[in-house]
Enzyme design. Structure first.
Site, short mmCIF file in Angstrom:
data_model
loop_
_atom_site.label_atom_id
_atom_site.label_comp_id
_atom_site.label_asym_id
_atom_site.label_seq_id
_atom_site.Cartn_x
_atom_site.Cartn_y
_atom_site.Cartn_z
N ASP A 98 -0.13 5.22 0.86
CA ASP A 98 -0.37 6.19 1.93
C ASP A 98 -0.44 5.48 3.29
OD1 ASP A 98 -1.68 8.94 0.44
OD2 ASP A 98 -1.74 7.06 -0.67
N ASP A 148 -1.51 -0.94 5.97
CA ASP A 148 -1.68 -0.38 7.32
C ASP A 148 -3.13 -0.34 7.78
OD1 ASP A 148 -2.21 1.76 5.38
OD2 ASP A 148 -2.29 3.08 7.11
N ASP A 178 0.86 -1.16 0.00
CA ASP A 178 0.00 0.00 0.00
C ASP A 178 0.91 1.22 0.00
OD1 ASP A 178 -2.44 1.56 0.45
OD2 ASP A 178 -1.67 1.82 2.47
#
Length: 222
Positions: free
Chosen positions: A5, A165, A3
């Site tokens: 961001d 995250d 991922d």
């Protein structure tokens, strides 16, 4: 697959800048980056809604439609003013590439913005594929996003791993039948994400070839 961001790059400062630009245009008070950071991986609409909500205003569809182009134009023009890879991220990419891993980006950021950010940060060359929310017909947690990224990168799903995250990342991996790694220093490592992750790490130094290979080996064991 990584991922973007909140996983590889702390983009919250420049996303906050774009939000505050829109809030100033609307005559509303700005927000501190710490207030925006937990929401920074949820997309422009969610960030705009946060900003207006903080001022006691509910942003309806008309408001969001008007503000979204302004937000995106500002963000695109200042996409890497203050954003930077998390500590140890580039070293981890270097280690994994050196060990023979194919690397890819699978993000719900629009593909063009993801590519621009990675180029500006001079790390785009690490990735065999960069896939955003508009690359395929579905976006995370839709498994088509992860599996399509694997295919474009020239990888194989049974030996692929999603590093993210959020619960969205972990759920996408679960639906796609892939192993997952949660970075708990990211924007939204909620309890549900912890429960679904095959491995939770607190720093990039914990992500190395031997650790990921052990995860892959458990696929055969299952």
């Amino acid at each position: 697959m990584f991922d973007l961001d909140g996983t590889l790059v702390d983009t919250a400062p420049d996303l906050t800048g774009a939000l505050n630009y829109c809030l100033a245009e609307a005559g509303l008070p700005s927000l501190d980056v710490d207030a925006v950071r937990p929401h920074a991986g949820r997309g422009a609409r969610a960030i705009l809604q946060l900003g207006f909500s903080a001022a006691g205003i509910t942003a309806d569809e008309t408001c969001l439609t008007n503000q979204l182009p302004r937000f995106l134009d500002r963000y695109n023009a200042h996409i890497a003013d203050a954003s930077m890879p998390f500590s140890g991220a580039v070293d981890a990419l270097e280690r994994l590439r050196g060990a023979g891993f194919k690397l890819a980006i699978c993000t719900n950021k629009m593909e063009a913005l993801a590519r621009r950010l990675l180029v500006e940060l001079q790390i785009a060359g690490y990735f065999s594929a960069i896939c955003g929310s508009d690359t395929f017909a579905g976006r995370k947690p839709d498994p088509v996003h992860l599996l399509g990224t694997v295919s474009l990168a020239g990888g194989s799903a049974p030996v692929s791993i999603m590093v993210g995250d959020t619960d969205t990342d972990m759920e996408a991996a679960r639906r796609a039948g892939l192993r997952s790694v949660l970075v708990d220093f990211g924007y939204d490592p909620c309890p549900a994400a912890h429960e679904k992750a095959d491995l939770v790490v607190s720093r990039f130094s914990e992500i190395d070839a031997s650790t990921l290979l052990r995860l892959i080996e458990t696929v055969s064991a299952d």
